[in-house]
Design a protein around this motif. Structure first.
Motif, mmCIF file in Angstrom:
data_model
loop_
_atom_site.group_PDB
_atom_site.id
_atom_site.type_symbol
_atom_site.label_atom_id
_atom_site.label_comp_id
_atom_site.label_asym_id
_atom_site.label_seq_id
_atom_site.Cartn_x
_atom_site.Cartn_y
_atom_site.Cartn_z
ATOM 1 N N ALA A 151 0.830 -1.206 0.000
ATOM 2 C CA ALA A 151 0.000 0.000 0.000
ATOM 3 C C ALA A 151 0.864 1.256 0.000
ATOM 4 O O ALA A 151 2.071 1.221 0.298
ATOM 5 C CB ALA A 151 -0.927 0.014 1.212
ATOM 6 N N ILE A 152 0.230 2.385 -0.341
ATOM 7 C CA ILE A 152 0.806 3.712 -0.221
ATOM 8 C C ILE A 152 0.044 4.436 0.888
ATOM 9 O O ILE A 152 -1.193 4.447 0.901
ATOM 10 C CB ILE A 152 0.687 4.515 -1.529
ATOM 11 C CG1 ILE A 152 1.333 3.754 -2.696
ATOM 12 C CG2 ILE A 152 1.308 5.899 -1.370
ATOM 13 C CD1 ILE A 152 2.811 3.493 -2.546
ATOM 14 N N ALA A 153 0.773 5.025 1.851
ATOM 15 C CA ALA A 153 0.158 5.722 2.976
ATOM 16 C C ALA A 153 0.786 7.101 3.137
ATOM 17 O O ALA A 153 1.934 7.335 2.725
ATOM 18 C CB ALA A 153 0.322 4.920 4.263
ATOM 19 N N VAL A 154 0.018 8.015 3.745
ATOM 20 C CA VAL A 154 0.495 9.383 3.972
ATOM 21 C C VAL A 154 0.213 9.805 5.404
ATOM 22 O O VAL A 154 -0.649 9.250 6.085
ATOM 23 C CB VAL A 154 -0.165 10.390 2.997
ATOM 24 C CG1 VAL A 154 0.170 10.048 1.553
ATOM 25 C CG2 VAL A 154 -1.670 10.445 3.203
ATOM 26 N N LYS A 155 0.977 10.807 5.854
ATOM 27 C CA LYS A 155 0.736 11.527 7.100
ATOM 28 C C LYS A 155 0.890 13.011 6.807
ATOM 29 O O LYS A 155 1.529 13.401 5.821
ATOM 30 C CB LYS A 155 1.751 11.133 8.179
ATOM 31 C CG LYS A 155 1.497 9.818 8.868
ATOM 32 C CD LYS A 155 2.491 9.642 10.020
ATOM 33 C CE LYS A 155 2.173 8.411 10.847
ATOM 34 N NZ LYS A 155 3.047 8.296 12.030
ATOM 35 N N ARG A 156 0.353 13.874 7.685
ATOM 36 C CA ARG A 156 0.531 15.305 7.491
ATOM 37 C C ARG A 156 0.830 15.961 8.839
ATOM 38 O O ARG A 156 0.479 15.449 9.910
ATOM 39 C CB ARG A 156 -0.680 15.957 6.829
ATOM 40 C CG ARG A 156 -1.954 15.895 7.597
ATOM 41 C CD ARG A 156 -3.126 16.462 6.797
ATOM 42 N NE ARG A 156 -2.905 17.784 6.296
ATOM 43 C CZ ARG A 156 -2.759 18.090 4.985
ATOM 44 N NH1 ARG A 156 -2.831 17.139 4.065
ATOM 45 N NH2 ARG A 156 -2.572 19.325 4.600
ATOM 46 N N SER A 157 1.508 17.130 8.741
ATOM 47 C CA SER A 157 1.853 17.912 9.931
ATOM 48 C C SER A 157 1.582 19.378 9.633
ATOM 49 O O SER A 157 1.972 19.888 8.576
ATOM 50 C CB SER A 157 3.324 17.715 10.306
ATOM 51 O OG SER A 157 3.709 18.614 11.330
ATOM 52 N N SER A 158 0.946 20.054 10.555
ATOM 53 C CA SER A 158 0.666 21.485 10.414
ATOM 54 C C SER A 158 1.565 22.328 11.308
ATOM 55 O O SER A 158 1.378 23.551 11.385
ATOM 56 C CB SER A 158 -0.807 21.771 10.756
ATOM 57 O OG SER A 158 -1.665 21.088 9.865
ATOM 58 N N ASP A 159 2.551 21.700 11.961
ATOM 59 C CA ASP A 159 3.457 22.445 12.847
ATOM 60 C C ASP A 159 4.913 22.111 12.557
ATOM 61 O O ASP A 159 5.731 21.956 13.464
ATOM 62 C CB ASP A 159 3.119 22.177 14.311
ATOM 63 C CG ASP A 159 3.107 20.689 14.661
ATOM 64 O OD1 ASP A 159 3.556 19.876 13.823
ATOM 65 O OD2 ASP A 159 2.636 20.340 15.765
ATOM 66 N N LEU A 160 5.236 21.999 11.244
ATOM 67 C CA LEU A 160 6.615 21.776 10.791
ATOM 68 C C LEU A 160 7.223 20.507 11.378
ATOM 69 O O LEU A 160 8.419 20.456 11.684
ATOM 70 C CB LEU A 160 7.499 22.985 11.105
ATOM 71 C CG LEU A 160 7.090 24.302 10.425
ATOM 72 C CD1 LEU A 160 8.023 25.432 10.844
ATOM 73 C CD2 LEU A 160 7.080 24.150 8.910
ATOM 74 N N GLY A 161 6.403 19.475 11.528
ATOM 75 C CA GLY A 161 6.918 18.172 11.905
ATOM 76 C C GLY A 161 6.975 17.896 13.389
ATOM 77 O O GLY A 161 7.457 16.828 13.789
ATOM 78 N N LYS A 162 6.469 18.819 14.218
ATOM 79 C CA LYS A 162 6.461 18.541 15.653
ATOM 80 C C LYS A 162 5.475 17.431 15.978
ATOM 81 O O LYS A 162 5.736 16.567 16.819
ATOM 82 C CB LYS A 162 6.119 19.822 16.426
ATOM 83 C CG LYS A 162 7.183 20.908 16.314
ATOM 84 C CD LYS A 162 6.751 22.164 17.069
ATOM 85 C CE LYS A 162 7.780 23.271 16.908
ATOM 86 N NZ LYS A 162 7.350 24.529 17.579
ATOM 87 N N THR A 163 4.313 17.469 15.343
ATOM 88 C CA THR A 163 3.317 16.409 15.519
ATOM 89 C C THR A 163 2.813 15.985 14.147
ATOM 90 O O THR A 163 2.821 16.779 13.197
ATOM 91 C CB THR A 163 2.134 16.888 16.382
ATOM 92 O OG1 THR A 163 1.492 18.004 15.733
ATOM 93 C CG2 THR A 163 2.604 17.293 17.766
ATOM 94 N N TRP A 164 2.359 14.733 14.065
ATOM 95 C CA TRP A 164 1.891 14.174 12.803
ATOM 96 C C TRP A 164 0.542 13.491 12.998
ATOM 97 O O TRP A 164 0.254 12.963 14.084
ATOM 98 C CB TRP A 164 2.892 13.146 12.266
ATOM 99 C CG TRP A 164 4.187 13.767 11.822
ATOM 100 C CD1 TRP A 164 5.276 14.021 12.598
ATOM 101 C CD2 TRP A 164 4.507 14.222 10.506
ATOM 102 N NE1 TRP A 164 6.271 14.604 11.848
ATOM 103 C CE2 TRP A 164 5.827 14.744 10.550
ATOM 104 C CE3 TRP A 164 3.820 14.236 9.286
ATOM 105 C CZ2 TRP A 164 6.468 15.267 9.430
ATOM 106 C CZ3 TRP A 164 4.454 14.754 8.167
ATOM 107 C CH2 TRP A 164 5.751 15.265 8.242
ATOM 108 N N SER A 165 -0.234 13.488 11.938
ATOM 109 C CA SER A 165 -1.509 12.766 11.952
ATOM 110 C C SER A 165 -1.255 11.258 11.938
ATOM 111 O O SER A 165 -0.120 10.797 11.744
ATOM 112 C CB SER A 165 -2.337 13.155 10.729
ATOM 113 O OG SER A 165 -1.721 12.676 9.537
#
Length: 583
Positions: A151-165
């Motif tokens: 599979a292909i999976a993604v994550k995102r961060s709105s604080d420059l990588g401090k936290t991730w979904s």
């Protein structure tokens, strides 16, 4: 008859001698030189900096059996981020001091267990979107067939990588290795649409074929299209490892294509406003081999990566057996320079000096800053186990000689040398040099900053320690020394030797008016300024010229190291850098 035969033999020998240097003639007429030129090597060059080599993983004494598939990105706030895979996880590290130090690694995508099968995470990728968010991707790889899908999976961060979904699976292929999906790579369009490209075997369960597929997102990667678009497919072959960029009004994707038997880099393209209306098949004019000069069929050159420079040119990296053994596992990294349309890739360099029994694979190349790129590799060039290493490459643009009178005193006055020193030499060791050029009505000026690091060189050996300046005063593009070509060797003791080319050789000449001044920095190197009168070069106003700079020094072990500007050959001015003579 005998006299005639002797005369004929003499004429043949004379013709052979006359043609031994392309671009020269027996009478040394500059007018004829201009009609007998060889193809010049023009455009930007990439000069790799040995002193910038850095190991990113493993760090802090960790023992890793393998670390690789690195990608390095510069974020909008200047921070550097790197992702790589190891121990079945994708890790992430960051640097806030321009790469001098890096954070401890943290796990971005962590392997997990499903029905007693380990799902490893591989092929980490990262993009920063126009809104500043980070999106990371990876490939799910089950350790055994038949239980869980690739599979292909993604994550995102709105604080420059401090936290991730949490991980979001956006595509599932088959549950067998031969029907998997691989190697995601991201692109954001000017419209804001986001795309992810990947290699895909899922549509071809009854064959060994593979295509490039693409998913899109209209909300910056929060949700994704349900059905994959086929980007490219060559029947009975395997398109793989896509990396997209935007080029003008087109989307360009570097892929590996095994049309010749061995994988080679190819470029597939589509209009930016109407992308991938139909797949790029094997006969499409939108599929082109990347290299200007085709690689031999038996040479492997796979796993391409693509980046656009601020000046518009494209850099293509790949792993290859060219000049090595026929074992693709022992490939090394190469980087080629293409034009702004993604064609004519040439001016090839190898960032890492890799022995034939070692490797540098699964590489990437990206922008470090507007004047520098970074190559990242999975390499065993220093240790038997593969590690993540990076090296910086200076973008050497074609220099311009501004009008700037120089006081030749070795002090490198900033008012005189206004531009950055664009010419870099230093791929062979910790000793390196930066050089620049200027002019006024009477003189051509050169400056060089020679830097010693870690006491790797022995200072003060005047026959070996110095800088040689080469000048093709008429842009003749010759392949060996002849009239119109000059060289000046300068050492740190303010001694110089002036030579002019003549019939394939360098002839020592006495030259009036040359000025040389140096500033000794003891074990840290030296600074050098040189002025050559235009009258000594027979220069005609309005002509561009070509130059080369060679750095020479004696190592502590006694061996002599000599290094030219990248791609330049001592005696062949068609390989030297073209210089615009700014009026």
């Amino acid at each position: 008859m005998i006299s005639e035969l002797r005369l004929f033999s003499f004429c043949v020998l004379l013709c052979l001698f006359s043609s031994s240097c392309k671009g020269q003639n027996q009478e040394n007429s500059i007018t004829d030189f201009e009609r007998k030129t060889d193809d010049p090597l023009d455009g930007i060059r990439i000069a790799w900096d040995y002193s910038s080599l850095k190991r990113l993983a493993p760090r802090d004494g960790r023992q890793l059996s393998w670390a690789g598939y690195p990608r390095v990105k510069r974020l909008n706030n200047g921070m550097l981020v790197a992702v790589y895979e190891t121990n079945g996880n994708v890790e992430i590290i960051s640097s806030e001091d321009n790469g001098l130090t890096w954070s401890d690694p943290s796990i971005l995508f962590e392997k997990h267990i499903r029905s007693s099968v380990t799902i490893s995470k591989a092929n980490g990728e990262l993009i920063q979107l126009s809104n500043g968010d980070l999106v990371a991707g990876c490939n799910y790889r089950p350790s055994n067939d038949g239980i869980a899908p690739f599979a292909i999976a993604v994550k995102r961060s709105s604080d420059l990588g401090k936290t991730w979904s949490e991980s979001q699976v956006i595509y599932e292929a088959g549950k067998d290795f031969r029907n998997g999906c691989w190697e995601p790579a991201f692109l954001q369009l000017p419209s804001g649409e986001m795309q992810v490209y990947f290699a895909n075997e899922a549509p071809y369960t009854q064959s060994d074929e593979q295509e490039i597929s693409m998913l899109s997102s209209s909300d910056e990667g929060n949700t994704w299209s349900g059905e994959a678009v086929t980007v490219s497919f060559r029947k009975n072959h395997r398109d793989g490892m896509p990396v997209p960029v935007i080029g003008g009004d087109e989307i360009l994707v570097a892929i590996e294509d095994n049309a010749s038997g061995q994988f080679k880099p190819w470029i597939v393209r589509t209009p930016l406003d109407k992308p991938w209306i139909k797949p790029v098949d094997g006969d499409s004019p939108n599929r082109e081999a990347a290299h200007h000069e085709e690689l031999p069929d038996q040479v492997y050159a796979g796993a391409p990566y693509l980046v656009r420079l601020p000046s518009g040119e494209l850099l293509l990296s790949y792993q290859t057996t060219r000049g090595r053994t026929d074992n693709w596992e022992l490939s090394t990294m190469e980087v080629a320079i293409g034009d702004s349309e993604g064609r004519n890739f040439s001016r090839i360099t190898q960032p890492f000096d890799v022995p034939l029994d070692r490797e540098a694979k699964w590489n990437s190349i990206s922008l470090w800053d507007e004047n520098t790129v970074v190559a990242a590799s999975t390499t065993s060039f220093r240790n038997p186990a593969c590690e993540v290493w990076t090296i910086l490459g200076h973008i050497v643009k074609e220099p311009v000689a501004p009008v700037s009178p120089v006081s030749v005193d070795g002090r490198m006055n900033e008012n005189e040398w206004k531009e950055r020193f664009p010419l870099f030499i230093g791929h062979k060791g910790m000793v390196n040099a930066r050089a620049d050029i200027a002019r006024d009505d009477d003189f051509l000026y050169f400056a060089a900053k020679v830097n010693y690091e870690s006491s790797e060189a022995i200072p003060g050996t005047t026959d070996d320690d110095g800088v040689t300046i080469y000048v093709d005063a008429g842009n003749y593009n010759l392949t060996c020394p002849d009239s119109g070509l000059f060289r000046v060797f300068c050492n740190r003791n303010e001694e110089f030797r002036f030579h002019e080319g003549r019939k394939g050789e360098w002839i020592h000449e006495e030259a009036e008016g040359i000025k040389l001044s140096t500033q000794d920095l003891e074990n840290k190197g030296y600074r050098l300024e040189l002025a050559i009168p235009f009258s000594a070069l027979n220069y005609r106003e309005g002509n561009d010229i070509r130059i080369n700079v060679k750095l020479s020094y004696r190592d502590k072990d006694g061996s002599i190291t000599e290094e030219n500007i990248v791609h330049a050959v001592d005696d062949a001015s068609n390989t030297w850098c073209r210089v615009k003579m700014k009026p």
